[in-house]
Write an enzyme that holds these catalytic residues in place. Structure first.
Site, PDB file in Angstrom:
ATOM      1  N   ASP A   1       0.823  -1.215   0.000  1.00  0.00           N
ATOM      2  CA  ASP A   1       0.000   0.000   0.000  1.00  0.00           C
ATOM      3  C   ASP A   1       0.857   1.265   0.000  1.00  0.00           C
ATOM      4  OD1 ASP A   1      -2.290   1.454   0.016  1.00  0.00           O
ATOM      5  OD2 ASP A   1      -2.726   1.179   2.142  1.00  0.00           O
TER       6      ASP A   1
ATOM      7  N   ASN B   1     -10.408  -3.591  -6.478  1.00  0.00           N
ATOM      8  CA  ASN B   1      -9.590  -2.620  -7.219  1.00  0.00           C
ATOM      9  C   ASN B   1     -10.123  -2.309  -8.620  1.00  0.00           C
ATOM     10  OD1 ASN B   1      -6.397  -3.692  -5.787  1.00  0.00           O
ATOM     11  ND2 ASN B   1      -7.748  -2.018  -5.167  1.00  0.00           N
TER      12      ASN B   1
HETATM   13  C1  FPP Z   1      -2.186  -0.150  -3.316  1.00  0.00           C
HETATM   14  O1  FPP Z   1      -1.631   1.151  -3.193  1.00  0.00           O
HETATM   15  C2  FPP Z   1      -1.564  -0.826  -4.444  1.00  0.00           C
HETATM   16  C3  FPP Z   1      -2.225  -1.441  -5.449  1.00  0.00           C
HETATM   17  C4  FPP Z   1      -3.691  -1.523  -5.529  1.00  0.00           C
HETATM   18  C5  FPP Z   1      -1.511  -2.041  -6.587  1.00  0.00           C
HETATM   19  C6  FPP Z   1      -0.257  -2.788  -6.229  1.00  0.00           C
HETATM   20  C7  FPP Z   1       0.369  -3.216  -7.466  1.00  0.00           C
HETATM   21  C8  FPP Z   1       1.675  -3.103  -7.739  1.00  0.00           C
HETATM   22  C9  FPP Z   1       2.700  -2.605  -6.795  1.00  0.00           C
HETATM   23  C10 FPP Z   1       2.168  -3.572  -9.053  1.00  0.00           C
HETATM   24  C11 FPP Z   1       2.617  -4.965  -8.850  1.00  0.00           C
HETATM   25  C12 FPP Z   1       3.144  -5.506 -10.044  1.00  0.00           C
HETATM   26  C13 FPP Z   1       3.694  -6.712 -10.087  1.00  0.00           C
HETATM   27  C14 FPP Z   1       4.354  -7.084 -11.305  1.00  0.00           C
HETATM   28  C15 FPP Z   1       3.661  -7.673  -8.987  1.00  0.00           C
HETATM   29  P1  FPP Z   1      -2.540   2.432  -3.482  1.00  0.00           P
HETATM   30  O2  FPP Z   1      -2.429   2.768  -4.908  1.00  0.00           O
HETATM   31  O3  FPP Z   1      -3.923   2.164  -3.007  1.00  0.00           O
HETATM   32  O4  FPP Z   1      -1.829   3.518  -2.632  1.00  0.00           O
HETATM   33  P2  FPP Z   1      -2.534   4.781  -1.993  1.00  0.00           P
HETATM   34  O5  FPP Z   1      -3.349   4.268  -0.842  1.00  0.00           O
HETATM   35  O6  FPP Z   1      -1.379   5.607  -1.563  1.00  0.00           O
HETATM   36  O7  FPP Z   1      -3.367   5.449  -3.061  1.00  0.00           O
END
Ligand code: FPP
Length: 245
Positions: free
Chosen positions: A26, A74
Site C-alpha cells: 500500500d 480494485n
Molecule cells: C495499493 O496502493 C496498491 C495497489 C492496488 C496495486 C499494487 C500493485 C503493484 C505494486 C504492481 C505490482 C506488479 C507486479 C508485477 C507484482 P494504493 O495505490 O492504493 O496507494 P494509496 O493508498 O497511496 O493510493
C-alpha cells in the site's frame, strides 16, 4: 531472541524467521502524489520494490511470501490506473523466470478469469513451469478477495455434497482450507502493511486468523530491506499463543 548474521545478505536477523510473510503493497498512489507524479508511476515504483523484496526474502530463506497485487475491489479504480497495473503484470510475466531464477514456485491466488487471455495463459504457464520448485513459494494475489475466496471454497464443497462425495457433517475447518486458493500452504505468520493504514482489506482473511501484524508509515515504494529486517526482528519478539496460554 538470538540475532544471527544471515550470510547471503550480510543482514543481522533473528535465527527463526516466519514461514509465511504476507505483504500488502500500500501507498503507491501517495508516493506518486507527494512527488507530483501520476498514480501509475507509483505502481511502477511499487513493482520495482516488489522485485527487490522478493529477491531479499529468497536470499534470507523465507519459505512463503505473498503479495496483494490486485483485489476484487480494485476494479473500481479509474481505467487508466487499472490499465497501468495490468501493463506491469504483463511485463512482469514476460521476464518472471529470469527474475525468480531457480527454485521459486509461483502461484496465483484469485479468479484468473477476469484477466485478458494472454495474461491468464502466462499465469497458468508460470504455475506449471515452477510447480516442482521448493526453495521458496511466491503467492501473487491477483483479482483476489478473502471473502470471495471463502465463497468460492463453499461453492466447490457444495458441489461435492451435491454429487454425494462429501457429507455435510464431515465438513471441517480443514475441508474449507483445502478448497481455498492456498490449499496445502501454511497460514500467514506475519502481515506487513506499509503506508499507515491499520487494516487487512480483505487480504487472506482465513489464513491470517492467527497472524501477527506489522504496520509502518513508510510507503510501499520506500519499504526497504532494512524496513523488512525491522519487521522480522519485531515479529521474533512476539509471543504467539494461538489461543493457548
Ligand atoms: C495499493 O496502493 C496498491 C495497489 C492496488 C496495486 C499494487 C500493485 C503493484 C505494486 C504492481 C505490482 C506488479 C507486479 C508485477 C507484482 P494504493 O495505490 O492504493 O496507494 P494509496 O493508498 O497511496 O493510493
Amino acid at each position: 531472541m538470538a540475532l544471527i548474521k544471515k550470510k547471503a545478505e550480510d543482514a543481522v536477523l533473528p535465527e527463526v524467521l516466519p514461514t509465511h510473510v504476507g505483504f500488502i503493497m500500500d501507498g503507491n498512489g501517495r508516493w506518486a502524489k507527494k512527488r507530483g507524479l501520476p498514480r501509475s508511476l507509483g505502481h511502477v515504483e511499487g513493482a520495482k520494490n516488489f522485485k527487490k523484496i522478493v529477491d531479499y526474502c529468497k536470499n534470507i530463506g523465507i519459505k512463503y511470501i505473498s503479495f496483494y497485487v490486485f483485489s476484487t475491489e480494485n476494479w473500481k479504480r479509474p481505467k487508466e490506473e487499472i490499465d497501468g497495473i495490468l501493463k506491469l503484470l504483463r511485463e512482469y510475466l514476460v521476464d518472471v523466470q529470469a527474475h525468480l531464477g531457480d527454485g521459486v514456485r509461483a502461484v496465483f491466488l484469485g479468479d484468473k478469469s477476469a484477466y485478458p487471455e494472454d495474461i491468464q495463459k502466462a499465469m497458468v504457464k508460470l504455475e506449471k513451469d515452477t510447480a516442482h520448485h521448493t526453495k521458496m513459494t511466491l503467492l501473487l494475489a491477483c483479482n483476489y478477495g478473502g471473502r470471495d475466496e471463502i465463497a468460492h471454497s463453499a461453492r466447490l464443497i457444495a458441489e461435492k455434497v451435491q454429487s454425494g462425495e462429501l457429507k455435510p457433517e464431515d465438513i471441517t475447518e480443514k475441508t474449507i482450507a483445502d478448497y481455498l486458493y492456498t490449499a496445502g500452504m501454511p497460514d500467514v505468520d506475519l502481515v506487513i502493511r506499509p503506508s499507515g493504514e491499520l487494516r487487512l482489506s480483505n487480504y487472506l482473511i482465513w489464513q491470517c486468523a492467527y497472524a501477527e501484524y506489522y504496520f509502518t508509515n513508510v510507503l510501499w515504494p520506500d519499504f526497504s530491506t532494512e524496513e523488512l529486517n525491522k519487521a522480522l526482528i519485531d515479529y521474533a519478539s512476539r509471543g504467539r499463543r494461538f489461543g493457548g496460554v
